[in-house]
Design an enzyme around this catalytic site. Sequence first.
Site, PDB file in Angstrom:
ATOM      1  N   LYS A 126       8.018  18.246 -30.889  1.00  0.00           N
ATOM      2  CA  LYS A 126       7.642  17.561 -32.132  1.00  0.00           C
ATOM      3  C   LYS A 126       7.682  18.584 -33.257  1.00  0.00           C
ATOM      4  CE  LYS A 126       6.398  13.515 -33.694  1.00  0.00           C
ATOM      5  NZ  LYS A 126       6.859  12.196 -33.289  1.00  0.00           N
ATOM      6  N   ASP A 166      10.223  10.607 -37.951  1.00  0.00           N
ATOM      7  CA  ASP A 166       8.869  10.120 -37.667  1.00  0.00           C
ATOM      8  C   ASP A 166       8.312   9.736 -39.045  1.00  0.00           C
ATOM      9  OD1 ASP A 166       6.696   9.893 -35.508  1.00  0.00           O
ATOM     10  OD2 ASP A 166       5.632  11.039 -37.018  1.00  0.00           O
TER      11      ASP A 166
HETATM   12  P1  NDP Z   1       6.785   5.342 -41.732  1.00  0.00           P
HETATM   13  O1  NDP Z   1       6.619   6.572 -42.511  1.00  0.00           O
HETATM   14  O2  NDP Z   1       8.071   4.608 -41.815  1.00  0.00           O
HETATM   15  O3  NDP Z   1       5.615   4.303 -42.047  1.00  0.00           O
HETATM   16  C1  NDP Z   1       4.277   4.580 -41.861  1.00  0.00           C
HETATM   17  C2  NDP Z   1       3.515   3.435 -42.468  1.00  0.00           C
HETATM   18  O4  NDP Z   1       2.144   3.546 -42.133  1.00  0.00           O
HETATM   19  C3  NDP Z   1       3.603   3.420 -43.993  1.00  0.00           C
HETATM   20  O5  NDP Z   1       3.707   2.091 -44.416  1.00  0.00           O
HETATM   21  C4  NDP Z   1       2.269   4.023 -44.423  1.00  0.00           C
HETATM   22  O6  NDP Z   1       1.805   3.592 -45.686  1.00  0.00           O
HETATM   23  C5  NDP Z   1       1.387   3.463 -43.336  1.00  0.00           C
HETATM   24  N1  NDP Z   1       0.155   4.244 -43.198  1.00  0.00           N
HETATM   25  C6  NDP Z   1       0.016   5.574 -43.141  1.00  0.00           C
HETATM   26  N2  NDP Z   1      -1.278   5.894 -43.009  1.00  0.00           N
HETATM   27  C7  NDP Z   1      -1.950   4.716 -42.984  1.00  0.00           C
HETATM   28  C8  NDP Z   1      -3.306   4.351 -42.847  1.00  0.00           C
HETATM   29  N3  NDP Z   1      -4.233   5.279 -42.710  1.00  0.00           N
HETATM   30  N4  NDP Z   1      -3.614   3.032 -42.850  1.00  0.00           N
HETATM   31  C9  NDP Z   1      -2.658   2.093 -42.983  1.00  0.00           C
HETATM   32  N5  NDP Z   1      -1.360   2.379 -43.122  1.00  0.00           N
HETATM   33  C10 NDP Z   1      -1.026   3.664 -43.107  1.00  0.00           C
HETATM   34  O7  NDP Z   1       6.466   5.748 -40.203  1.00  0.00           O
HETATM   35  P2  NDP Z   1       6.933   5.037 -38.885  1.00  0.00           P
HETATM   36  O8  NDP Z   1       6.861   3.565 -39.030  1.00  0.00           O
HETATM   37  O9  NDP Z   1       8.194   5.661 -38.450  1.00  0.00           O
HETATM   38  O10 NDP Z   1       5.815   5.549 -37.860  1.00  0.00           O
HETATM   39  C11 NDP Z   1       4.583   4.861 -37.696  1.00  0.00           C
HETATM   40  C12 NDP Z   1       3.929   5.348 -36.424  1.00  0.00           C
HETATM   41  O11 NDP Z   1       4.806   5.131 -35.309  1.00  0.00           O
HETATM   42  C13 NDP Z   1       3.591   6.839 -36.368  1.00  0.00           C
HETATM   43  O12 NDP Z   1       2.432   7.014 -35.591  1.00  0.00           O
HETATM   44  C14 NDP Z   1       4.777   7.438 -35.625  1.00  0.00           C
HETATM   45  O13 NDP Z   1       4.454   8.659 -34.997  1.00  0.00           O
HETATM   46  C15 NDP Z   1       5.021   6.343 -34.604  1.00  0.00           C
HETATM   47  N6  NDP Z   1       6.347   6.326 -34.031  1.00  0.00           N
HETATM   48  C16 NDP Z   1       7.458   6.188 -34.798  1.00  0.00           C
HETATM   49  C17 NDP Z   1       8.707   6.140 -34.213  1.00  0.00           C
HETATM   50  C18 NDP Z   1       9.931   5.871 -35.008  1.00  0.00           C
HETATM   51  O14 NDP Z   1      10.980   5.614 -34.380  1.00  0.00           O
HETATM   52  N7  NDP Z   1       9.887   5.854 -36.321  1.00  0.00           N
HETATM   53  C19 NDP Z   1       8.881   6.349 -32.763  1.00  0.00           C
HETATM   54  C20 NDP Z   1       7.641   6.388 -32.027  1.00  0.00           C
HETATM   55  C21 NDP Z   1       6.437   6.424 -32.661  1.00  0.00           C
HETATM   56  P3  NDP Z   1       2.426   4.104 -47.075  1.00  0.00           P
HETATM   57  O15 NDP Z   1       3.652   3.269 -47.258  1.00  0.00           O
HETATM   58  O16 NDP Z   1       1.364   3.876 -48.061  1.00  0.00           O
HETATM   59  O17 NDP Z   1       2.734   5.562 -46.857  1.00  0.00           O
END
Ligand code: NDP
Length: 451
Positions: A126, A166
């Site tokens: 990571k 991520d």
């Molecule tokens: P993104 O950056 O695309 O999106 C993250 C989202 O979560 C954003 O909308 C963000 O809001 C929101 N967010 C962040 N903090 C908070 C909070 N405290 N409360 C509510 N919403 C919040 O990330 P991903 O969708 O790629 O990743 C999301 C999760 O999935 C992470 O834990 C990541 O490690 C995991 N993951 C992702 C993978 C992938 O393929 N992308 C693979 C496996 C796991 P805002 O728009 O305001 O920033």
Amino acid sequence: MSISDDTIEKIRKSNCSTDKTFFQAVEEVLDSLKPVLDSNPIYERHAIIERLTTPDREFKFKVVWMDDNQNIQVNTGYRVQFNNALGPYKGGLRFHPSVNSGILKFLGFEQIFKNSLTGLPIGGGKGGSDFNPKGKSDFEVMKFCSAYMTELHKYIGPRIDVPAGDIGVGGREIGYLFGEYKKITSSYEGVLTGKPFMFGGSLMRPEATGYGCVYFTDEMLKFAGVDGFKDRVCTVSGAGNVAIHTIEKLYALGAKPVTCSDSKGTIYDSRGIDLELLKELKINQRVSLEEYCTTNSDAVYTKVEDYPEGGHEVWNIPCDCAFPSATQNELTDVDAKHLIENGCISVSEGANMPSTPEAIDLFKENNILFAPAKAANAGGVAVSEFEMSQNAAMAKWSYEIVDERLEKTMRAICKRVHLTAKDYGVDGNYVDGANIAGFKRVADAMIAEGI
Ligand code: NDP
């Protein structure tokens, strides 16, 4: 004192106090592994737990770049190469102000088990930076990515370590990182996954984690004798890559996803989330979810300040199936109680470790079907490995082929986890099933490879 208690003490002493989330992950895994470790002394003889909880190496470096106002900015970059017993280190890069070595160690540790569960030849790693892409111009993001890759390129390679995206790292960032790697090394190779399709990306990589989580849940519901998703009300947190594609696949399977959230607030749209609007706001415009109500006045927006005490609005909304898909520890015991009281039947972790240990205990006590992240969100890394295979063979798989393999992989992971739990006398406990099945494949490879 059992092996797990001894070992956790040693791990605690040899790590710094900021590694809280890392301990949380290690403790959960060791708890699940007790029966395996107690009945297989070979793992202790080979010091597998000590070796598995110590990264092979950790890089920490300075990233200096210039912003649009000609000011020099300094960030910290990281890459944790945790374990490569099963294949090259593989795991995403996170760009977010909260990033530190403890969070990356937790994510890298989880990644070992997740990658093992896919059955594919990939190890765990990571990386990332405390750089915040939010509010930066494209040019600034490019400058940062170039500076970050100036150092990172020394440690990665298609057969060494293959980072992906991520939080905060999507196709745009991967494109800039890849461009810089190519410039420095003069080598056009599959060193990153999640690339845009036009230069080596796999079709369906953006959709993979969300779609995969829904496939996994569908299979888990079947094992529990519950009818699929048709007309089921689902709540989803987050509004990023994982959340958007979870919502998309839920619609495809006939469910009604009614929520999404970002770091500032939650949207509840009882008629079902307007997916096109969500994509427009979060992918194209990159603005706050509050804007959703400007177009869709029937939806309800709740600001973070108005969330239930100790909890989150999104888990306050009644649902059949919940999909925490934003970030770690975003679903607390308060939230778990709300979900249980409201009749929720399943919780599937799209994000990494979104549920606190207290919330997971409540799910267990109340027989809620619970799909842990390392199994439920493995679809992203599975399609990343498909991308590596396509790059190595200079091939392009069709959308249908990738989707078919993703679905097959996720249903197979669910079956493996389900059967492992059954074998160890904890039928229906997907946490223990995933930890044990993921552990055994890596641990046996480590023993076979010697020290
Ligand atoms: P993104 O950056 O695309 O999106 C993250 C989202 O979560 C954003 O909308 C963000 O809001 C929101 N967010 C962040 N903090 C908070 C909070 N405290 N409360 C509510 N919403 C919040 O990330 P991903 O969708 O790629 O990743 C999301 C999760 O999935 C992470 O834990 C990541 O490690 C995991 N993951 C992702 C993978 C992938 O393929 N992308 C693979 C496996 C796991 P805002 O728009 O305001 O920033």
